[in-house]
Write an enzyme that holds these catalytic residues in place. Structure first.
Site, PDB file in Angstrom:
ATOM      1  N   GLY A  27      -8.737  -4.517   0.639  1.00  0.00           N
ATOM      2  CA  GLY A  27      -7.704  -3.441   1.483  1.00  0.00           C
ATOM      3  C   GLY A  27      -7.826  -2.416   0.293  1.00  0.00           C
ATOM      4  N   CYS A  72      19.553   4.128  -6.779  1.00  0.00           N
ATOM      5  CA  CYS A  72      20.743   3.756  -7.548  1.00  0.00           C
ATOM      6  C   CYS A  72      20.067   2.162  -8.185  1.00  0.00           C
ATOM      7  CB  CYS A  72      21.892   3.429  -6.696  1.00  0.00           C
ATOM      8  SG  CYS A  72      22.171   5.032  -5.874  1.00  0.00           S
ATOM      9  N   GLU A  73      19.288   2.295  -8.852  1.00  0.00           N
ATOM     10  CA  GLU A  73      18.837   1.103  -9.820  1.00  0.00           C
ATOM     11  C   GLU A  73      18.257   1.567 -11.069  1.00  0.00           C
ATOM     12  OE1 GLU A  73      17.366  -2.246  -8.225  1.00  0.00           O
ATOM     13  OE2 GLU A  73      18.318  -1.867  -6.129  1.00  0.00           O
TER      14      GLU A  73
HETATM   15  C1  LIG Z   1      -3.774  -9.090   0.912  1.00  0.00           C
HETATM   16  C2  LIG Z   1      -5.075  -9.939   1.455  1.00  0.00           C
HETATM   17  C3  LIG Z   1      -6.250  -9.232   1.389  1.00  0.00           C
HETATM   18  C4  LIG Z   1      -6.520  -7.592   0.661  1.00  0.00           C
HETATM   19  O1  LIG Z   1      -6.124  -7.708  -0.533  1.00  0.00           O
HETATM   20  P1  LIG Z   1      -6.527  -6.479  -1.384  1.00  0.00           P
HETATM   21  O2  LIG Z   1      -5.961  -6.681  -2.523  1.00  0.00           O
HETATM   22  O3  LIG Z   1      -5.713  -5.418  -0.842  1.00  0.00           O
HETATM   23  O4  LIG Z   1      -8.126  -6.121  -1.377  1.00  0.00           O
HETATM   24  C5  LIG Z   1      -7.337  -9.689   1.785  1.00  0.00           C
HETATM   25  N1  LIG Z   1      -7.157 -11.005   2.549  1.00  0.00           N
HETATM   26  C6  LIG Z   1      -6.213 -11.496   2.444  1.00  0.00           C
HETATM   27  C7  LIG Z   1      -5.832 -12.784   3.355  1.00  0.00           C
HETATM   28  C8  LIG Z   1      -4.959 -11.082   2.136  1.00  0.00           C
HETATM   29  O5  LIG Z   1      -3.664 -11.704   2.067  1.00  0.00           O
END
Ligand SMILES: *Cc1c(COP(=O)(O)O)cnc(C)c1O
Length: 445
Positions: A308, A375-376
């Site tokens: 991701g 506000c933290e």
């Molecule tokens: C969050 C997640 C990802 C992606 O994680 P990244 O750190 O953004 O690569 C992939 N698979 C699962 C099941 C996740 O929960």
């Protein structure tokens, strides 16, 4: 004493370079302190779209998607939509031939809105609601990743057409990352444990799925965490997962053909962060899988991976305007955003760098703390950032590496409207997501 402190003018020049590896590839310094983002002057984008604003370099997202497909052509690469889920981004991902990880009816709705091919979608989650499951089944997502015995029973009673499923296990491999984003070890909420004393957990899950005629078990899944830079952690996870597949064959008499090793590949946010060696990962994973499979006489499974952050993280920056500068024992530079547009420092103690944008100055640089407007007192965006001493209200500041988990984690805290998301390609900007207005806020208040 550093060279730049001895020679302030040289320091200016050195400080004017962009830290290599932290800024999007198509970001360059322009005339008069301008920052060019994918060919567009950042101060013009700030004037046109206001601040704070998230900017994303479309070409870099596409490049990253291609790099994954190139490094692992035999694997299915599923973009983790939770890192940045907008229609335009999912369109780019679909066009680049990637698959998609989702974990809610909402994410499935966005995928559906752009006609993302359903067979290339996976649904995750440790607590899928009936609405999530309904959305997945209605759209016909390719695979659902099962996380509990309750879920197996619930899904079994509503699924149809031999819904393909994977079982998520906890391989006991630490990604050596922040606790809140470690998911592959014991004692956290995801997956079925592989620890020997509770191993029958996994066996029970496999037996439960095999007993459901509406489900078809096709493989096993794991995700060891996020912001993992060590390739050996993935090799270890791959070996353990092949052992699981071998165990399932021995115990249940089924040979599963899919292995999903999750995502979590690191992206550097500051100079001291390690980067992720994608080609090394691909090669070492290939060798580990081939070795482990041949030593157990097990057919090589089809591999899925789920990056991701590594696809979108480094493609984005955020631009803020300075509202106030407070000088004392520490110098605070307060900007017009903060923890509502970047939750990561307060959630995980994440670190960032930043730079002045849009004007050139010969002023000496001293470490300053960039804080938000909320506000933290924990609303700190970046600490120890060397900014010019003459920084003042009205200046622009850019923060790199904000493509992943920024727009996605944004909130309305203090009823601040969330920033717009603007994509830039060859100098042309497109407003992907408008800034939230008071009208938007009033609908929820
Ligand atoms: C969050 C997640 C990802 C992606 O994680 P990244 O750190 O953004 O690569 C992939 N698979 C699962 C099941 C996740 O929960």
């Amino acid at each position: 004493m550093t060279l730049s402190e001895l020679l302030p003018s040289l320091g200016c020049e050195a400080a004017d370079q962009l830290e290599p590896g932290l800024w999007p590839q198509r970001t360059q310094l322009g005339e008069g302190g301008e920052l060019l983002f994918a060919g567009a002057p950042v101060s013009h984008l700030a004037a046109r779209f206001g601040t704070p604003a998230y900017l994303i370099d479309e070409a870099q997202v596409r490049d990253a998607a291609r790099a994954y497909r190139h490094a692992l052509p035999e694997a299915e690469v599923a973009f983790a939509s939770k890192s940045l889920c907008t229609r335009a981004v999912l369109r780019w991902i679909a066009e680049e031939g990637l698959s998609l990880d989702t974990c809610s009816a909402g994410e499935i709705a966005v995928a559906r809105a752009v006609g993302f091919p359903a067979e290339r979608i996976l649904l995750h989650g440790n607590a899928k609601t009936p609405e999530d499951v309904k959305a997945a089944l209605e759209y016909g997502v390719g695979r659902i990743v099962l996380d509990s015995l309750d879920e197996i029973e619930q899904l079994g009673s509503v699924a149809h057409n031999a819904q393909r499923v994977l079982i998520r296990v906890t391989p006991g491999v630490s990604g050596e990352t922040h606790e809140a984003i470690t998911t592959g070890t014991e004692g956290q909420k995801f997956g079925f444990s592989l620890r020997s004393d509770v191993r029958d957990n996994v066996d029970r899950a496999v037996a439960a799925v095999l007993a459901q005629p509406s489900l078809r078990l096709v493989g096993m899944h794991c995700h060891i965490g996020s912001q993992v830079s060590r390739v050996d952690r993935y090799e270890e996870a791959a070996r353990r997962m092949i052992e699981v597949l071998v165990h399932v064959r021995e115990t249940h008499g089924v040979t599963l053909g899919e292995l999903d090793l999750g995502g979590g590949h690191a992206v550097p946010y500051v100079n001291s962060d390690a980067s992720f060696d994608l080609d090394g990962y691909a090669q070492r994973l290939r060798v580990a899988l081939a070795y482990e499979c041949s030593s157990h006489d097990f057919p090589l499974p089809r591999l899925t991976i789920e990056p991701g952050r590594a696809i979108v993280g480094a493609a984005g920056i955020t631009v803020y305007r300075v509202c106030a500068v407070k000088r004392g024992t520490r110098t605070f530079v307060a900007v017009d955003g903060g923890m509502s547009d970047n939750a990561r420092p307060s959630l995980y103690g994440a670190q960032y760098t930043a730079r002045l944008v849009g004007r050139r100055t010969k002023a000496a640089r001293t470490p300053m703390t960039i804080v938000g407007r909320h506000c933290e007192s924990g609303d700190v965006l970046a600490a120890g950032i060397r900014l010019p001493d003459d920084i003042h209200a009205g200046d622009l500041i850019a923060v790199p590496c904000t493509g992943a988990y920024h727009h996605a984690l944004a909130s309305n805290y203090n009823l601040v409207g969330r920033p717009p998301l603007v994509s830039v390609r060859e100098g042309n900007a497109t407003l992907l997501v408008p800034r939230e207005t008071e009208e938007d806020l009033l609908r929820r208040c």
